[in-house]
Design an enzyme around this catalytic site. Structure first.
Site, short mmCIF file in Angstrom:
data_model
loop_
_atom_site.label_atom_id
_atom_site.label_comp_id
_atom_site.label_asym_id
_atom_site.label_seq_id
_atom_site.Cartn_x
_atom_site.Cartn_y
_atom_site.Cartn_z
N ARG A 114 25.27 -32.48 9.45
CA ARG A 114 25.18 -31.54 8.70
C ARG A 114 25.83 -30.75 7.94
O ARG A 114 25.96 -29.91 7.35
CB ARG A 114 24.06 -30.54 9.10
CG ARG A 114 22.64 -31.07 10.19
CD ARG A 114 22.04 -30.11 9.93
NE ARG A 114 20.87 -30.52 11.15
CZ ARG A 114 19.64 -29.52 10.98
NH1 ARG A 114 19.84 -28.92 10.58
NH2 ARG A 114 19.16 -30.31 11.73
N ARG A 126 6.88 -23.14 15.65
CA ARG A 126 8.38 -23.29 15.76
C ARG A 126 8.60 -21.61 15.65
O ARG A 126 8.57 -21.00 14.65
CB ARG A 126 9.32 -24.41 15.52
CG ARG A 126 9.78 -25.05 16.17
CD ARG A 126 10.40 -26.22 15.69
NE ARG A 126 11.86 -25.77 14.76
CZ ARG A 126 12.15 -26.88 13.60
NH1 ARG A 126 11.63 -27.90 13.88
NH2 ARG A 126 13.67 -26.61 13.06
N ARG A 171 3.26 -25.86 9.26
CA ARG A 171 3.63 -26.28 10.27
C ARG A 171 3.26 -26.53 12.05
O ARG A 171 3.52 -24.87 12.87
CB ARG A 171 5.16 -26.89 11.18
CG ARG A 171 5.48 -27.86 11.51
CD ARG A 171 7.17 -28.39 12.03
NE ARG A 171 8.07 -27.82 11.13
CZ ARG A 171 8.98 -27.87 11.84
NH1 ARG A 171 9.42 -29.14 11.62
NH2 ARG A 171 10.38 -27.30 11.62
N LYS A 222 11.65 -35.17 7.92
CA LYS A 222 12.22 -36.03 8.94
C LYS A 222 12.26 -36.13 10.46
O LYS A 222 12.16 -37.52 10.29
CB LYS A 222 14.47 -35.42 9.08
CG LYS A 222 14.93 -35.27 7.99
CD LYS A 222 16.42 -34.40 8.06
CE LYS A 222 15.86 -33.07 8.51
NZ LYS A 222 15.60 -32.03 8.13
N ARG A 273 17.49 -20.84 6.19
CA ARG A 273 17.79 -22.32 6.64
C ARG A 273 17.54 -22.94 5.09
O ARG A 273 19.40 -24.38 5.49
CB ARG A 273 16.34 -23.38 7.28
CG ARG A 273 16.76 -22.66 8.71
CD ARG A 273 15.47 -23.02 9.35
NE ARG A 273 15.16 -24.47 9.86
CZ ARG A 273 13.69 -24.33 10.29
NH1 ARG A 273 12.61 -23.34 9.76
NH2 ARG A 273 13.07 -25.32 10.20
P1 AP5 Z 1 8.56 -32.50 9.52
O1 AP5 Z 1 8.54 -34.38 9.48
O2 AP5 Z 1 8.29 -31.93 11.11
O3 AP5 Z 1 10.71 -32.43 8.54
P2 AP5 Z 1 11.85 -32.25 9.33
O4 AP5 Z 1 12.75 -32.75 8.34
O5 AP5 Z 1 12.32 -32.80 10.91
O6 AP5 Z 1 12.00 -30.50 9.64
P3 AP5 Z 1 12.55 -30.09 11.07
O7 AP5 Z 1 12.40 -28.44 10.10
O8 AP5 Z 1 11.93 -30.39 11.93
O9 AP5 Z 1 14.04 -29.31 10.06
P4 AP5 Z 1 15.88 -29.23 10.43
O10 AP5 Z 1 16.20 -29.54 10.02
O11 AP5 Z 1 15.19 -28.06 10.20
O12 AP5 Z 1 15.06 -28.46 12.13
P5 AP5 Z 1 16.01 -29.23 13.44
O13 AP5 Z 1 15.44 -29.44 14.45
O14 AP5 Z 1 16.72 -30.10 13.05
O15 AP5 Z 1 7.49 -31.99 8.54
C1 AP5 Z 1 8.02 -30.48 8.02
C2 AP5 Z 1 6.28 -30.43 8.25
O16 AP5 Z 1 5.90 -30.92 6.85
C3 AP5 Z 1 5.16 -31.05 9.12
O17 AP5 Z 1 3.95 -29.93 9.68
C4 AP5 Z 1 4.70 -32.21 8.85
O18 AP5 Z 1 3.48 -32.77 8.97
C5 AP5 Z 1 4.91 -31.78 7.07
N1 AP5 Z 1 5.40 -33.06 6.09
C6 AP5 Z 1 6.02 -33.91 6.40
N2 AP5 Z 1 5.36 -34.86 5.30
C7 AP5 Z 1 4.56 -34.66 4.42
C8 AP5 Z 1 4.47 -34.66 3.13
N3 AP5 Z 1 4.44 -36.23 2.55
N4 AP5 Z 1 3.58 -34.06 2.48
C9 AP5 Z 1 2.74 -32.75 2.84
N5 AP5 Z 1 3.40 -32.48 3.99
C10 AP5 Z 1 4.10 -32.92 4.89
O19 AP5 Z 1 17.51 -27.41 13.29
C11 AP5 Z 1 17.00 -26.38 13.94
C12 AP5 Z 1 18.05 -26.20 13.95
O20 AP5 Z 1 19.12 -26.05 15.27
C13 AP5 Z 1 19.15 -26.04 13.19
O21 AP5 Z 1 18.23 -24.93 11.69
C14 AP5 Z 1 20.17 -25.35 13.22
O22 AP5 Z 1 20.45 -24.55 13.73
C15 AP5 Z 1 20.52 -26.01 15.10
N6 AP5 Z 1 20.61 -27.66 14.22
C16 AP5 Z 1 20.32 -28.71 13.82
N7 AP5 Z 1 21.35 -30.08 14.83
C17 AP5 Z 1 22.62 -29.66 13.50
C18 AP5 Z 1 23.86 -29.68 13.16
N8 AP5 Z 1 23.81 -31.09 13.19
N9 AP5 Z 1 24.58 -29.14 13.50
C19 AP5 Z 1 24.67 -27.41 13.43
N10 AP5 Z 1 23.47 -27.10 14.13
C20 AP5 Z 1 22.64 -28.31 14.09
#
Ligand code: AP5
Length: 218
Positions: free
Chosen positions: A88, A160, A127, A13, A171
């Site tokens: 979410r 992270r 990552r 994402k 997660r």
């Molecule tokens: P990356 O692009 O970083 O993936 P991502 O989907 O953004 O993953 P996140 O871990 O950031 O998502 P998340 O939803 O858990 O975290 P968030 O910060 O939103 O890619 C991942 C890796 O793969 C990278 O190394 C990249 O280079 C590699 N990659 C990408 N595409 C690839 C491909 N095609 N092939 C190979 N490699 C590839 O949320 C964190 C926390 O915040 C949550 O757990 C929750 O506690 C809280 N939170 C956030 N939003 C909410 C909400 N709306 N409600 C409640 N709690 C929330």
């Protein structure tokens, strides 16, 4: 355009939302990043959110919705936005629709990036994130030119806190239990576009851009 990106942790994402935002001149709003910025400043919201993030659970809806509502009310969202990580839960989806209606806007589309769980664990374990500009890297799939240094801004790369095996599993469990129902919800609303998130980064990037072009030029 007002786009929301849906998908499990590690689906890509952040990687693809950032590129979409640059290419189509929209703002990239990351709910997780808003929490991490609060934590960095040690605000009450950040410190409360941390306990949930460390366990791989969702931060309570009311706190998350208020934070996103405040962010979307700022003038820099007027050119359009890519919302990454929100909504979410079904309650957040309904809140988002109310927030946008109050601002006389509506969601253009929800892009769902699908990736199987086994691939997620490999992606997140390797990552690394730039401490300064948050650009994502991967030790194998997208290494920086110089080990440990961001290609974009020269900042230091770090892992992270929630990218450890136990929290990644939690997660994923949270995604399947609380966020996956949104796939059907947005499908029924005629807003869902599914993108196959597997394959090389450049290939998935092109699929995502093609979906955005279809929205802009139907
Ligand atoms: P990356 O692009 O970083 O993936 P991502 O989907 O953004 O993953 P996140 O871990 O950031 O998502 P998340 O939803 O858990 O975290 P968030 O910060 O939103 O890619 C991942 C890796 O793969 C990278 O190394 C990249 O280079 C590699 N990659 C990408 N595409 C690839 C491909 N095609 N092939 C190979 N490699 C590839 O949320 C964190 C926390 O915040 C949550 O757990 C929750 O506690 C809280 N939170 C956030 N939003 C909410 C909400 N709306 N409600 C409640 N709690 C929330």
């Amino acid at each position: 355009m007002h786009i929301a990106l849906l998908g499990p942790c590690g689906a890509g994402k952040g990687s693809h939302a950032a590129k979409l935002a640059t290419r189509f001149e929209m703002l990239h709003v990351v709910s997780g990043e808003l929490f991490r910025a609060n934590l960095e400043k040690r605000t009450a919201v950040g410190l409360l959110a941390r306990s949930y993030m460390d366990r791989g659970e969702l931060v309570p809806d009311d706190l998350t919705e208020a934070m996103v509502e405040e962010r979307l009310a700022r003038p820099d969202t007027q050119a359009g936005f890519v919302l990454d990580g929100f909504p979410r839960t079904l309650a957040q989806a309904e809140a988002l629709s109310d927030i946008l209606a109050q601002q006389h806007r509506q969601l253009t589309s929800v892009l769902y990036i699908s990736v199987v769980d086994q691939e997620i664990v490999t992606r997140l374990a390797g990552r690394r994130i730039c401490r300064n500009c948050q650009a994502p890297y991967h030790l194998t799939f997208k290494p920086p030119a110089q080990a440990g240094i961001c290609d974009v801004c020269g900042g230091a790369l770090e892992q992270r806190a929630d990218d450890n095996p136990a929290t990644i599993r939690a997660r994923l469990k949270t995604f399947h239990a609380q966020t996956a129902p949104l796939i059907q919800y947005y499908k029924a609303a005629g807003l869902l576009l599914e993108i196959d998130g597997q394959g090389e980064v450049a290939v998935v990037k092109e699929r995502t851009a093609a979906a955005a072009r279809r929205l802009l030029y139907p």
